[in-house]
Design a protein around this motif. Structure first.
Motif, short mmCIF file in Angstrom:
data_model
loop_
_atom_site.label_atom_id
_atom_site.label_comp_id
_atom_site.label_asym_id
_atom_site.label_seq_id
_atom_site.Cartn_x
_atom_site.Cartn_y
_atom_site.Cartn_z
N LYS A 147 -9.74 9.82 -11.65
CA LYS A 147 -9.44 8.67 -12.51
C LYS A 147 -8.10 8.86 -13.22
O LYS A 147 -7.33 7.92 -13.39
CB LYS A 147 -10.55 8.45 -13.53
N THR A 148 -7.80 10.09 -13.63
CA THR A 148 -6.53 10.38 -14.29
C THR A 148 -5.37 10.16 -13.34
O THR A 148 -4.37 9.52 -13.70
CB THR A 148 -6.52 11.84 -14.82
N VAL A 149 -5.49 10.64 -12.12
CA VAL A 149 -4.43 10.46 -11.11
C VAL A 149 -4.19 8.97 -10.88
O VAL A 149 -3.04 8.51 -10.84
CB VAL A 149 -4.80 11.19 -9.79
N ARG A 150 -5.27 8.21 -10.71
CA ARG A 150 -5.12 6.77 -10.46
C ARG A 150 -4.50 6.07 -11.66
O ARG A 150 -3.61 5.22 -11.50
CB ARG A 150 -6.48 6.15 -10.12
N ALA A 151 -4.92 6.40 -12.87
CA ALA A 151 -4.36 5.78 -14.07
C ALA A 151 -2.86 6.08 -14.17
O ALA A 151 -2.06 5.18 -14.46
CB ALA A 151 -5.09 6.25 -15.32
N LYS A 152 -2.48 7.31 -13.92
CA LYS A 152 -1.06 7.68 -13.98
C LYS A 152 -0.25 6.93 -12.93
O LYS A 152 0.86 6.46 -13.21
CB LYS A 152 -0.88 9.19 -13.80
N ALA A 153 -0.79 6.81 -11.74
CA ALA A 153 -0.08 6.14 -10.63
C ALA A 153 0.19 4.67 -10.93
O ALA A 153 1.15 4.09 -10.41
CB ALA A 153 -0.88 6.27 -9.33
#
Length: 177
Positions: A147-153
Protein backbone atom coordinates in the motif's frame (compact mmCIF):
# COMPACT_ATOMS: atom_id res chain seq x y z
CA UNK A 1 -27.21 10.20 20.05
CA UNK A 2 -24.20 11.08 17.98
CA UNK A 3 -23.49 10.67 14.30
CA UNK A 4 -20.68 8.22 13.65
CA UNK A 5 -18.38 8.46 10.64
CA UNK A 6 -16.37 5.31 10.01
CA UNK A 7 -13.44 5.65 7.60
CA UNK A 8 -10.14 3.93 6.93
CA UNK A 9 -6.74 5.45 7.53
CA UNK A 10 -5.49 4.31 4.11
CA UNK A 11 -7.67 6.78 2.21
CA UNK A 12 -6.63 10.04 0.65
CA UNK A 13 -9.16 12.87 0.73
CA UNK A 14 -8.55 15.13 -2.28
CA UNK A 15 -11.56 17.42 -1.95
CA UNK A 16 -14.61 18.39 0.07
CA UNK A 17 -15.77 14.93 1.12
CA UNK A 18 -17.94 16.15 3.97
CA UNK A 19 -19.83 18.61 1.75
CA UNK A 20 -21.28 15.64 -0.15
CA UNK A 21 -22.13 13.85 3.08
CA UNK A 22 -23.84 16.93 4.55
CA UNK A 23 -25.94 17.33 1.39
CA UNK A 24 -27.14 13.72 1.73
CA UNK A 25 -28.03 14.33 5.39
CA UNK A 26 -30.03 17.45 4.48
CA UNK A 27 -31.98 15.27 2.01
CA UNK A 28 -32.97 12.92 4.85
CA UNK A 29 -30.34 10.18 4.70
CA UNK A 30 -29.87 8.10 7.84
CA UNK A 31 -26.88 6.20 6.48
CA UNK A 32 -24.49 7.71 3.93
CA UNK A 33 -21.93 5.56 2.18
CA UNK A 34 -20.55 4.25 -1.06
CA UNK A 35 -21.39 1.13 -3.00
CA UNK A 36 -18.00 -0.35 -3.82
CA UNK A 37 -17.03 -2.16 -7.01
CA UNK A 38 -18.65 -5.32 -5.56
CA UNK A 39 -21.91 -3.37 -4.98
CA UNK A 40 -21.62 -3.63 -1.22
CA UNK A 41 -21.91 -0.69 1.15
CA UNK A 42 -18.23 -0.01 1.72
CA UNK A 43 -17.26 -0.39 5.36
CA UNK A 44 -14.35 2.00 4.83
CA UNK A 45 -16.55 5.10 4.51
CA UNK A 46 -19.98 5.20 6.09
CA UNK A 47 -21.83 7.72 8.23
CA UNK A 48 -24.56 6.52 10.60
CA UNK A 49 -27.13 8.86 12.15
CA UNK A 50 -28.49 7.96 15.60
CA UNK A 51 -32.09 7.46 14.45
CA UNK A 52 -34.28 4.72 15.95
CA UNK A 53 -34.18 2.63 12.74
CA UNK A 54 -30.38 2.91 12.45
CA UNK A 55 -29.99 1.89 16.08
CA UNK A 56 -32.19 -1.19 15.54
CA UNK A 57 -30.30 -2.03 12.35
CA UNK A 58 -26.91 -1.67 14.03
CA UNK A 59 -27.94 -3.84 16.96
CA UNK A 60 -29.04 -6.49 14.46
CA UNK A 61 -25.71 -6.17 12.62
CA UNK A 62 -23.85 -6.70 15.89
CA UNK A 63 -26.06 -9.68 16.80
CA UNK A 64 -25.50 -11.35 13.41
CA UNK A 65 -21.76 -10.70 13.54
CA UNK A 66 -21.43 -12.01 17.11
CA UNK A 67 -23.38 -15.14 16.17
CA UNK A 68 -21.15 -15.71 13.12
CA UNK A 69 -18.01 -15.14 15.18
CA UNK A 70 -19.19 -17.57 17.85
CA UNK A 71 -19.89 -20.24 15.21
CA UNK A 72 -16.47 -19.69 13.65
CA UNK A 73 -14.68 -19.92 17.00
CA UNK A 74 -16.46 -23.16 17.88
CA UNK A 75 -15.86 -24.65 14.42
CA UNK A 76 -13.31 -27.43 14.14
CA UNK A 77 -12.40 -26.21 10.65
CA UNK A 78 -9.16 -24.26 10.48
CA UNK A 79 -10.43 -21.70 8.00
CA UNK A 80 -14.11 -21.01 8.52
CA UNK A 81 -15.77 -18.18 6.60
CA UNK A 82 -17.30 -15.38 8.63
CA UNK A 83 -19.62 -12.72 7.22
CA UNK A 84 -18.01 -9.34 7.61
CA UNK A 85 -19.64 -6.12 8.81
CA UNK A 86 -19.79 -4.78 5.27
CA UNK A 87 -21.77 -7.71 3.84
CA UNK A 88 -24.11 -7.75 6.85
CA UNK A 89 -24.73 -3.99 6.62
CA UNK A 90 -25.48 -4.29 2.90
CA UNK A 91 -27.87 -7.20 3.43
CA UNK A 92 -29.78 -5.47 6.23
CA UNK A 93 -30.20 -2.15 4.42
CA UNK A 94 -30.62 -3.30 0.82
CA UNK A 95 -31.65 -6.96 0.54
CA UNK A 96 -32.95 -8.81 3.60
CA UNK A 97 -36.60 -8.74 4.71
CA UNK A 98 -35.29 -6.76 7.68
CA UNK A 99 -35.37 -3.68 5.44
CA UNK A 100 -39.19 -3.85 5.23
CA UNK A 101 -39.64 -4.03 9.00
CA UNK A 102 -37.00 -1.38 9.76
CA UNK A 103 -36.37 0.70 6.61
CA UNK A 104 -33.20 2.77 6.77
CA UNK A 105 -32.85 5.72 4.39
CA UNK A 106 -29.52 4.99 2.68
CA UNK A 107 -27.85 7.49 0.37
CA UNK A 108 -25.13 6.17 -1.95
CA UNK A 109 -22.40 8.66 -2.77
CA UNK A 110 -21.13 8.51 -6.36
CA UNK A 111 -18.47 5.82 -6.78
CA UNK A 112 -16.73 8.05 -9.33
CA UNK A 113 -16.07 10.60 -6.56
CA UNK A 114 -15.51 8.10 -3.72
CA UNK A 115 -13.26 5.59 -5.45
CA UNK A 116 -12.10 2.25 -4.14
CA UNK A 117 -8.69 0.71 -4.80
CA UNK A 118 -9.64 -0.33 -8.33
CA UNK A 119 -9.10 3.34 -9.27
CA UNK A 120 -5.35 2.73 -9.02
CA UNK A 121 -5.57 -0.03 -11.63
CA UNK A 122 -6.80 2.31 -14.36
CA UNK A 123 -4.21 3.90 -16.59
CA UNK A 124 -3.31 7.58 -16.31
CA UNK A 125 -5.01 8.06 -19.69
CA UNK A 126 -8.24 6.49 -18.42
CA UNK A 127 -8.15 8.55 -15.23
CA UNK A 128 -7.45 11.75 -17.21
CA UNK A 129 -10.82 11.38 -18.94
CA UNK A 130 -12.71 10.99 -15.66
CA UNK A 131 -13.82 13.42 -13.02
CA UNK A 132 -11.22 13.61 -10.27
CA UNK A 133 -12.39 11.72 -7.18
CA UNK A 134 -12.79 13.46 -3.84
CA UNK A 135 -11.59 10.35 -2.00
CA UNK A 136 -9.54 7.32 -3.03
CA UNK A 137 -9.23 4.19 -0.89
CA UNK A 138 -5.93 2.36 -0.96
CA UNK A 139 -7.68 -1.01 -0.63
CA UNK A 140 -7.95 -4.31 -2.52
CA UNK A 141 -4.25 -4.75 -1.84
CA UNK A 142 -2.70 -6.75 0.99
CA UNK A 143 0.07 -5.48 3.22
CA UNK A 144 1.35 -2.15 4.45
CA UNK A 145 4.44 -2.22 2.23
CA UNK A 146 2.43 -2.77 -0.96
CA UNK A 147 0.00 0.00 0.00
CA UNK A 148 2.89 2.37 0.76
CA UNK A 149 4.53 1.69 -2.61
CA UNK A 150 1.24 2.29 -4.43
CA UNK A 151 0.51 5.49 -2.49
CA UNK A 152 3.98 6.85 -3.25
CA UNK A 153 3.69 5.97 -6.94
CA UNK A 154 0.49 8.03 -7.22
CA UNK A 155 1.56 11.02 -5.12
CA UNK A 156 -0.64 9.93 -2.21
CA UNK A 157 2.13 9.56 0.35
CA UNK A 158 2.73 12.55 2.62
CA UNK A 159 5.11 11.33 5.29
CA UNK A 160 8.53 12.96 5.05
CA UNK A 161 10.83 10.35 6.62
CA UNK A 162 13.85 12.70 6.82
CA UNK A 163 11.96 15.48 8.60
CA UNK A 164 9.71 13.03 10.50
CA UNK A 165 6.52 14.93 9.71
CA UNK A 166 3.83 15.42 7.12
CA UNK A 167 4.94 17.01 3.87
CA UNK A 168 2.46 19.90 3.74
CA UNK A 169 3.72 20.94 0.29
CA UNK A 170 2.77 17.53 -1.16
CA UNK A 171 -0.66 17.73 0.50
CA UNK A 172 -1.27 21.21 -0.94
CA UNK A 173 -0.16 20.07 -4.41
CA UNK A 174 -2.59 17.15 -4.33
CA UNK A 175 -5.47 19.36 -3.15
CA UNK A 176 -4.81 21.77 -6.04
CA UNK A 177 -5.05 18.90 -8.48
Amino acid sequence: GVEVLVFDADQVWMGDVMGRVERALREGAEVVGVLDSRNEIAGNFVLLRPTPTVRVMYLELCRIFAEALSKMQSSKKKSAYIRNDQSILTSLILFDDFRFRHPVRFFALPRSLFADGTWYNRSATQRAGEQRPLLVNNNFLVGTEAKTVRAKAHGHWFWDEDRRRCNATAVAALRRG
